[in-house]
Design an enzyme around this catalytic site. Structure first.
Site, PDB file in Angstrom:
ATOM      1  N   SER A 101       1.038  -1.033  -0.027  1.00 34.77           N
ATOM      2  CA  SER A 101       0.119  -0.355  -0.016  1.00 34.77           C
ATOM      3  C   SER A 101       1.138   1.154   0.085  1.00 34.77           C
ATOM      4  CB  SER A 101      -1.276  -0.047   0.958  1.00 34.77           C
ATOM      5  OG  SER A 101      -1.768   1.381   0.918  1.00 34.77           O
ATOM      6  N   HIS A 160      -3.339  -0.277  -4.281  1.00 34.23           N
ATOM      7  CA  HIS A 160      -4.856  -0.874  -4.494  1.00 34.23           C
ATOM      8  C   HIS A 160      -6.071  -0.342  -6.060  1.00 34.23           C
ATOM      9  CE1 HIS A 160      -5.516  -0.588  -0.251  1.00 34.23           C
ATOM     10  NE2 HIS A 160      -4.248  -0.198  -0.560  1.00 34.23           N
ATOM     11  N   GLU A 166      -5.113  -4.945  -5.721  1.00 32.88           N
ATOM     12  CA  GLU A 166      -4.617  -6.113  -3.594  1.00 32.88           C
ATOM     13  C   GLU A 166      -4.636  -6.379  -4.332  1.00 32.88           C
ATOM     14  OE1 GLU A 166      -9.048  -4.518  -2.283  1.00 32.88           O
ATOM     15  OE2 GLU A 166      -7.905  -2.255  -2.078  1.00 32.88           O
TER      16      GLU A 166
END
Length: 267
Positions: free
Chosen positions: A131, A173, A200
């Protein structure tokens, strides 16, 4: 890309599997030496370092990691300490958690820990990030931007990253938050920079040979603007829509790869 890739990276798009077979996190443990490895969990990005650090500590232990240590550096003062530098210097694998990528660069940038990270990378130590930790790997990172609007000049904000993977900008993401528009806008600012959007539960493994391999359950989108024929990005008013012509786009699932040096997909 010449010598733009110096060591080993594992860059994760976020929300990686932590309860099933944990294929991506297991790969990090394996690349870091397994039972013989010394893993360091960097929690700088998160405002909940204790909980996040403990979660990864338990996961890496379950997956067969050797020595595992949490290194929380909440301020630049801690990032200047000799103890932190020594921990980084002895690691075989370094893992950046999610959170806010600007915390990583604003706290670590220009510090002895940042220099130790660069040395570790050049020495072949595996550096991973998920992330926000993924976004910080490139030399230019997306700090924030609209995901649900057409690409515009003011639709994103960028800042310098850690610079481990040069001439790239990474977004995470990716498919889940509809971020193609903002990656296109980022590439339009400098079409020589390769845009890499990671879904993801998906990751890219990048070695010193500049080969990128995709692992995980979804895909990686690569935007190559090097051969772009036109963009209006320098002439746009803040809320005008972006024009960008002649961009190449690749969608790469697990089992496929990409050569970062010659910008070619690998089948």
């Amino acid at each position: 890309m010449g010598k733009k890739v110096a060591g080993n990276l594992l860059i994760i798009g976020g929300a990686e599997d932590k309860k099933g077979d944990c294929a991506i996190l297991k790969r990090f443990v394996e690349l870091s030496g397994g039972k013989a490895g010394k893993l360091v969990i960097m929690t700088t990005a998160t405002k909940e370092p204790e909980a996040v650090g403990k979660e990864y500590l338990q996961i890496f232990g379950r997956l067969g990691g050797g020595q595992i240590e949490i290194l929380d550096l909440p301020s630049r003062m801690e990032a200047k300490g000799e103890k932190a530098v020594n921990i980084i210097s002895e690691a075989t694998g370094i893992f950046f958690t999610g959170g806010d990528q600007l915390r990583i660069t604003s706290i670590l940038g220009g510090t002895p820990v940042n220099e130790a990270l660069a040395r570790a990378y050049k020495n072949g130590v595996v550096i991973a990030g998920t992330s926000a930790g993924a976004s910080a790997m490139s030399d230019t990172m997306i700090v924030e931007g609209d995901s649900d609007s057409a690409p515009r000049k003011n639709s994103l904000r960028m800042a310098p990253g850690l610079g481990l993977l040069e001439e790239t900008v990474i977004d995470q993401h990716f498919a889940q938050r509809g971020r193609l528009g903002r990656l296109l806008a980022a590439v339009a600012h400098n079409p020589y920079v390769l845009g890499i959007g990671i879904d993801e539960d998906t990751a890219v493994v990048v070695g010193a040979d500049a080969r990128l391999d995709v692992i995980g359950s979804r895909t990686v989108t690569i935007v190559d603007g090097k051969e772009a024929t036109y963009t209006n990005v320098s002439e746009l008013e803040p809320d005008q829509n972006l024009a960008l012509h002649g961009v190449r786009l690749h969608v790469i699932p697990a089992g496929y790869g990409f050569n970062l040096r010659n910008r070619q997909p690998l089948i």
